[in-house]
Write an enzyme that holds these catalytic residues in place. Sequence first.
Site, PDB file in Angstrom:
ATOM      1  N   GLY A 141       7.202  -1.800   5.880  1.00 48.69           N
ATOM      2  CA  GLY A 141       8.562  -2.300   5.873  1.00 48.69           C
ATOM      3  C   GLY A 141       9.631  -1.519   6.530  1.00 48.69           C
ATOM      4  O   GLY A 141       9.463  -0.151   7.157  1.00 48.69           O
ATOM      5  N   GLU A 142      10.815  -2.131   6.667  1.00 46.28           N
ATOM      6  CA  GLU A 142      11.973  -1.208   7.566  1.00 46.28           C
ATOM      7  C   GLU A 142      12.776  -0.877   6.052  1.00 46.28           C
ATOM      8  O   GLU A 142      13.444  -1.711   5.700  1.00 46.28           O
ATOM      9  CB  GLU A 142      12.606  -2.161   8.323  1.00 46.28           C
ATOM     10  CG  GLU A 142      13.752  -1.248   9.145  1.00 46.28           C
ATOM     11  CD  GLU A 142      13.580  -0.007   9.328  1.00 46.28           C
ATOM     12  OE1 GLU A 142      13.147   0.466   9.978  1.00 46.28           O
ATOM     13  OE2 GLU A 142      14.848   0.900   8.771  1.00 46.28           O
ATOM     14  N   ASN A 159      -2.368   4.806  16.269  1.00 41.48           N
ATOM     15  CA  ASN A 159      -3.558   4.422  15.504  1.00 41.48           C
ATOM     16  C   ASN A 159      -3.912   3.023  15.944  1.00 41.48           C
ATOM     17  O   ASN A 159      -3.285   2.043  15.599  1.00 41.48           O
ATOM     18  CB  ASN A 159      -3.119   4.534  14.101  1.00 41.48           C
ATOM     19  CG  ASN A 159      -4.219   4.704  13.140  1.00 41.48           C
ATOM     20  OD1 ASN A 159      -5.469   4.388  13.473  1.00 41.48           O
ATOM     21  ND2 ASN A 159      -4.129   5.472  12.253  1.00 41.48           N
ATOM     22  N   CYS A 169       7.561  -4.349  15.815  1.00 36.37           N
ATOM     23  CA  CYS A 169       6.943  -3.182  16.511  1.00 36.37           C
ATOM     24  C   CYS A 169       5.654  -3.539  16.921  1.00 36.37           C
ATOM     25  O   CYS A 169       4.559  -4.070  16.256  1.00 36.37           O
ATOM     26  CB  CYS A 169       7.153  -1.846  15.828  1.00 36.37           C
ATOM     27  SG  CYS A 169       8.588  -1.415  15.512  1.00 36.37           S
ATOM     28  N   CYS A 185       7.092  -6.908   7.137  1.00 36.43           N
ATOM     29  CA  CYS A 185       8.309  -6.315   7.839  1.00 36.43           C
ATOM     30  C   CYS A 185       8.545  -7.386   8.770  1.00 36.43           C
ATOM     31  O   CYS A 185       7.781  -8.084   9.355  1.00 36.43           O
ATOM     32  CB  CYS A 185       7.762  -4.822   8.618  1.00 36.43           C
ATOM     33  SG  CYS A 185       9.133  -4.125   9.376  1.00 36.43           S
ATOM     34  N   CYS A 192       3.756   8.581   0.436  1.00 36.45           N
ATOM     35  CA  CYS A 192       4.185   7.631   1.488  1.00 36.45           C
ATOM     36  C   CYS A 192       4.289   6.205   0.590  1.00 36.45           C
ATOM     37  O   CYS A 192       3.257   5.843   0.321  1.00 36.45           O
ATOM     38  CB  CYS A 192       3.386   7.582   2.481  1.00 36.45           C
ATOM     39  SG  CYS A 192       3.879   6.397   4.013  1.00 36.45           S
ATOM     40  N   GLU A 245       0.877  -1.172   0.054  1.00 36.76           N
ATOM     41  CA  GLU A 245       0.250  -0.143  -0.106  1.00 36.76           C
ATOM     42  C   GLU A 245       0.642   1.332   0.026  1.00 36.76           C
ATOM     43  O   GLU A 245       2.040   1.285   0.463  1.00 36.76           O
ATOM     44  CB  GLU A 245      -1.043  -0.079   1.218  1.00 36.76           C
ATOM     45  CG  GLU A 245      -0.299  -0.034   2.565  1.00 36.76           C
ATOM     46  CD  GLU A 245      -1.471  -0.099   3.569  1.00 36.76           C
ATOM     47  OE1 GLU A 245      -1.793  -1.172   3.894  1.00 36.76           O
ATOM     48  OE2 GLU A 245      -1.861   0.889   4.138  1.00 36.76           O
ATOM     49  N   CYS A 254       2.233  -2.153  15.435  1.00 35.92           N
ATOM     50  CA  CYS A 254       2.294  -1.745  13.941  1.00 35.92           C
ATOM     51  C   CYS A 254       1.409  -2.967  13.450  1.00 35.92           C
ATOM     52  O   CYS A 254       2.010  -4.233  13.565  1.00 35.92           O
ATOM     53  CB  CYS A 254       3.394  -1.704  13.529  1.00 35.92           C
ATOM     54  SG  CYS A 254       3.929  -1.216  11.650  1.00 35.92           S
ATOM     55  N   CYS A 304      -0.886   2.056   9.256  1.00 34.81           N
ATOM     56  CA  CYS A 304       0.149   1.718   8.555  1.00 34.81           C
ATOM     57  C   CYS A 304      -0.020   0.023   8.274  1.00 34.81           C
ATOM     58  O   CYS A 304       0.075  -0.707   9.314  1.00 34.81           O
ATOM     59  CB  CYS A 304       1.498   1.772   9.329  1.00 34.81           C
ATOM     60  SG  CYS A 304       2.813   1.580   8.405  1.00 34.81           S
ATOM     61  N   SER A 364      12.183   6.286  14.473  1.00 34.67           N
ATOM     62  CA  SER A 364      11.114   5.812  15.581  1.00 34.67           C
ATOM     63  C   SER A 364      11.512   5.670  16.962  1.00 34.67           C
ATOM     64  O   SER A 364      12.236   4.845  17.111  1.00 34.67           O
ATOM     65  CB  SER A 364      10.353   4.657  14.883  1.00 34.67           C
ATOM     66  OG  SER A 364      10.011   4.966  13.502  1.00 34.67           O
TER      67      SER A 364
HETATM   68  N1  SAH Z   1      10.024   0.738   9.766  1.00 38.45           N
HETATM   69  C1  SAH Z   1      10.172   2.095   9.529  1.00 38.45           C
HETATM   70  C2  SAH Z   1       9.023   2.815   8.757  1.00 38.45           C
HETATM   71  C3  SAH Z   1       7.645   2.478   8.573  1.00 38.45           C
HETATM   72  S1  SAH Z   1       6.592   2.717   9.886  1.00 38.45           S
HETATM   73  C4  SAH Z   1      10.034   2.772  10.960  1.00 38.45           C
HETATM   74  O1  SAH Z   1       9.796   1.755  11.998  1.00 38.45           O
HETATM   75  O2  SAH Z   1      10.174   4.006  11.363  1.00 38.45           O
HETATM   76  C5  SAH Z   1       6.417   4.720  10.067  1.00 38.45           C
HETATM   77  C6  SAH Z   1       5.813   5.190  11.310  1.00 38.45           C
HETATM   78  O3  SAH Z   1       4.759   4.894  11.803  1.00 38.45           O
HETATM   79  C7  SAH Z   1       7.069   4.616  12.456  1.00 38.45           C
HETATM   80  O4  SAH Z   1       7.274   5.758  13.315  1.00 38.45           O
HETATM   81  C8  SAH Z   1       6.206   3.679  13.131  1.00 38.45           C
HETATM   82  O5  SAH Z   1       6.548   3.405  14.420  1.00 38.45           O
HETATM   83  C9  SAH Z   1       4.876   4.444  13.146  1.00 38.45           C
HETATM   84  N2  SAH Z   1       3.609   3.387  13.344  1.00 38.45           N
HETATM   85  C10 SAH Z   1       3.334   2.267  13.084  1.00 38.45           C
HETATM   86  N3  SAH Z   1       2.362   1.565  13.085  1.00 38.45           N
HETATM   87  C11 SAH Z   1       1.664   2.696  13.924  1.00 38.45           C
HETATM   88  C12 SAH Z   1       0.410   2.763  14.602  1.00 38.45           C
HETATM   89  N4  SAH Z   1      -0.340   2.046  14.783  1.00 38.45           N
HETATM   90  N5  SAH Z   1       0.255   4.099  15.379  1.00 38.45           N
HETATM   91  C13 SAH Z   1       1.113   4.951  15.080  1.00 38.45           C
HETATM   92  N6  SAH Z   1       2.358   5.043  14.536  1.00 38.45           N
HETATM   93  C14 SAH Z   1       2.488   3.823  13.949  1.00 38.45           C
END
Ligand code: SAH
Length: 347
Positions: free
Chosen positions: A160-161, A291, A117, A113, A106, A93, A120, A334, A215
Amino acid sequence: MDKKDIKSMNMEELKSFVSELGEKPFRAKQIYEWMHIKHVASFDEMTNLSAKFREVLKENADLVVLNPVEILSSQIDGTKKYLFELSDGNIIESVLMRYKFGNSVCISSQVGCRMGCRFCASTIDGVVRGLTASEMLEQIYRISKDTGERVSHVVVMGSGEPLDNFENFTRFLELISNGDGLNLGQRNITVSTCGIVPKIKELADMKPQINLALSLHASNQSKREELMPIAKKYELSEVLDACRYYFEQTGRRITFEYSLVAGVNDTEEDARELASLIAGMNCHINLIPVNPIRERDFKSPDNSAVVAFKNKLEKKSINVTIRREMGRDIQGACGQLRRRYLREANS
Ligand code: SAH
């Protein structure tokens, strides 16, 4: 012979490829323009190439084009979410956000991934594979073509990272900021990472002008470990040192992302600890009320707690913004839209 992914090639590589096929190097420039400026979807649209050469290309080259399987448009703010199918059937997406300063896309950097986390959705089933440079570029090209609008900013903050897919990601950077292609200024590109320390340093050594978003999500080591498994591998102090190094090498101010989770990292004490953790760094904090995803029981703090957190940081003279929620009516945190799609497709 395997067909070559020519959209991931730079001009030099494309010139040698074209020569190997027995054509003059200037053909490379024509093909490059069809792919990276005109964003055509097939070799047959490359009308300044001979029909014969187009057939040779079809036999030897793969033109990576993403196919949107679903597009959702927000009625509130013009945000659009795209689900794309890759040639191997995987789904990713991407999001288009319309701001006063321009259009920002974006993009995803991997299918799924493996960083784990806790809050996520992208990571729940692990990683399938990294995206190629062409698949990262295509998310931008298809969205630009679909809307007929220019894309001025790119954030690599989708599923993804990116630093776990380092070679493809840096190749993507080279191609998107190349003068023969989209020519996007690196200062308009932001990459977000969960904090893979050696890769942050490797990127810094390449001295790009892109913005680094880290992050953070917690103000101490133990809380960070609870939310982000990667924190066990790279200590908070090491991660911050890597950010300082990135700033020294590039002069680009670091952004720290901090997703606020009710009852976990949202108290005034957390804000105080966060302020002292990053004191003296040239940085900016982006607060993201978490979120909630259906697979986990994380809740977002209410608005007053978010504002109180922000005020506390501002009192300590820290630059901070609350990330505006875009496309609320088509949301899904995300990676959630992809999960919903896969669920429905499998039922
Ligand atoms: N892997 C990378 C980029 C993808 S996520 C990273 O970790 O930074 C982009 C951002 O959205 C990151 O800061 C991640 O921690 C955050 N994120 C992911 N899921 C989320 C959620 N449910 N609510 C708020 N932030 C979220």
